[in-house]
Design an enzyme around this catalytic site. Structure first.
Site, PDB file in Angstrom:
ATOM      1  N   CYS A   1      -0.320   2.670  -4.271  1.00 23.43           N
ATOM      2  CA  CYS A   1      -1.213   3.775  -4.593  1.00 23.43           C
ATOM      3  C   CYS A   1      -0.448   5.091  -4.493  1.00 23.43           C
ATOM      4  CB  CYS A   1      -2.398   3.797  -3.628  1.00 23.43           C
ATOM      5  SG  CYS A   1      -3.490   2.375  -3.738  1.00 23.43           S
TER       6      CYS A   1
ATOM      7  N   HIS B   1       0.849  -1.181   0.000  1.00 32.45           N
ATOM      8  CA  HIS B   1       0.000   0.000   0.000  1.00 32.45           C
ATOM      9  C   HIS B   1       0.890   1.237   0.000  1.00 32.45           C
ATOM     10  CE1 HIS B   1      -3.769  -2.095   0.720  1.00 32.45           C
ATOM     11  NE2 HIS B   1      -3.144  -2.849   1.606  1.00 32.45           N
TER      12      HIS B   1
END
Length: 478
Positions: A212, A170
């Site tokens: 991301c 992430h």
């Protein structure tokens, strides 16, 4: 002096032996010295070629994040088959997936529906609590004194060496997530790369980042003159995508309840196995991966490149090793419909995993009730987090455009924040009053940056966030 130049001199020496005018200017003693000198240079050519190094980082933990460690293990197998030695491949992974009680294939990890086990043989350099930001930065710099536990392996590189770094996890604006609430800020990563450049301990470096908002780590920060080439799964303002997810096409084997890989990551790795790394360039792979990752339209992201893009003309084999031994893998990947996958946003992949736990538990069972409770808590947490940041924005900048102000995206080419110390301070202040940020909560990191850019100081922020968070039950999910 390269090997071609050395050969030219050597041939001139041979011609000199048969050219009277030339020979008159050389004695046998001089020719002997010249021959010894050039043979010495030729014998040192392997040293000039340098060593390949690789650092592989999965920055998450937990079975719901299976895909990140799966990505890293797959990358290791590619590098290993390419000829890199374990001494030169350094692996960071929590290592809680292969033997996890939820893993239907104990002791193994796969990265695509028809894939082989990619876990076998992977070095356990930095696992569990040893998977820290300080260890990672110490490894990159080759600084053994900065290492705390783990294998102690570092990138002990020299000026002729090439370095490949691959990160999968992430991410959020300005931050790469790491376990144990020990995240890597873009500024700290960039400062480490700058220091590595100043040390003169590499020839060139290639970095692939699956996360991301991955572009925010390099946007406006990475200098071309450092001879570093970067590609990222996403730009500075979008999610990256998971793939091979249950219920989507193509799906993992039916016994799996979590995504097997990430779209950008499997794109570059499957491309590396489908093509000869000794003939394909980095730029070509970038274009292939960019096309595949964007092929899903609204279910894809924009693959970006940063830094010294001229490195893109180099062959993949300069960083991933030779693909000469890949033939046994090609058959498996030729059967994959790689351009038609339907993918899932990273944060949605986490919820998909929890929903699968509910669906797969026997109806009416305690296991299903517990899974439903976990899912409800995660959804409630997300709603509370979003509400909290809306209230913070309105308290600081007014009811009309307060939240829009802290969500603003800066122009391309600018870093997300000017004052990184302010950025870190506001994050820590938030944690003091509201608890640590969950993986989902970190999607709001851009708001901290925008507050700093707007001149909000710690005392002002502390007063607002203390009041907002004392009124909200954030129901923190880590």
């Amino acid at each position: 002096m390269d090997i071609h130049h050395n050969f030219s001199i050597f041939m001139f020496m041979i011609l000199a032996l048969f050219t009277p005018n030339a020979y008159s200017r050389y004695t046998s003693k001089n020719l002997s010295k010249l021959a010894d000198y050039n043979l010495s240079l030729l014998s040192s050519s392997s040293i000039d070629e340098g060593t390949n190094w690789a650092v592989l980082v999965a920055g998450s933990r937990g079975y719901g994040n299976y895909r990140h460690q799966s990505d890293i293990c797959h990358a290791y197998q590619i590098l290993k088959r390419g000829g890199l030695k374990d001494d030169n491949i350094i692996v960071f992974m929590y290592d809680d997936i292969a033997d996890n009680e939820e893993n239907p294939r104990k002791g193994t990890i796969i990265n695509n529906p028809k894939g082989e086990d990619v876990y076998k043989g992977v070095p356990k350099d930095y696992t569990g609590e040893d998977l820290t930001t300080s260890n990672l930065l110490g490894v990159i710099l080759g600084n053994k004194t900065a290492i705390n536990r783990g294998s102690g392996k570092v990138v002990n590189s020299g000026p002729n060496d090439r370095i490949f770094i691959y990160y999968s996890d992430h991410g959020s604006p300005g931050v790469l997530t790491m376990p144990n609430d020990d995240d890597l800020y873009a500024k700290d990563f960039i400062d480490t790369l700058k220091k590595k450049h100043e040390m003169g301990t590499y020839k060139s470096m290639v970095i692939y980042v699956e996360a991301c908002e991955a572009g925010s780590i390099f946007e406006g920060l990475l200098k071309e003159e450092w001879n570093i080439y970067v590609t990222t799964a996403s730009n500075a303002d979008e999610s990256s995508w998971a793939t091979y997810c249950p219920g989507f096409d193509p799906s993992p084997p039916p016994e799996f309840q979590t995504c097997l890989g990430d779209l950008y990551s499997v794109a570059w790795m499957e491309d590396s196995e489908l093509h000869n790394t000794q003939s394909e360039t980095l730029k070509k792979q970038y274009q292939v991966v960019k096309k595949r990752t964007a092929a899903g339209g609204e279910h894809g992201s924009h693959v970006m490149e940063y830094g010294y893009t001229s490195i893109g003309t180099e062959l993949l084999s300069n960083y991933l090793g030779s693909s000469a031994s890949y033939s046994t893998q090609l058959i498996n990947h030729n059967n994959l419909q790689v351009l038609s996958s339907i993918n899932v946003q990273q944060h949605d992949a986490d919820i998909l995993y929890l929903k699968q736990k509910v669906l797969r538990a026997p109806e009416g069972s305690i296991k299903r009730k517990e899974a439903q409770k976990e899912l409800d808590a995660a959804l409630s947490h997300r709603q509370n987090i979003d509400t909290t940041f809306k209230q913070i924005g309105k308290s600081l900048f007014g009811d009309v455009r307060g939240y829009e102000t802290i969500q603003a995206v800066r122009s391309s080419g600018l870093p997300i924040v000017d004052d990184w110390d302010c950025f870190k301070t506001l994050v820590e202040t938030y944690k003091t009053h509201c608890g640590k940020l969950s993986t989902y909560g970190k999607k709001h990191m851009r708001e901290f940056a925008n507050m700093c850019n707007a001149g909000v100081d710690q005392s002002q922020f502390s007063k607002v966030v203390s009041q907002v968070c004392s009124n909200n039950n954030l129901n923190l999910i880590t």
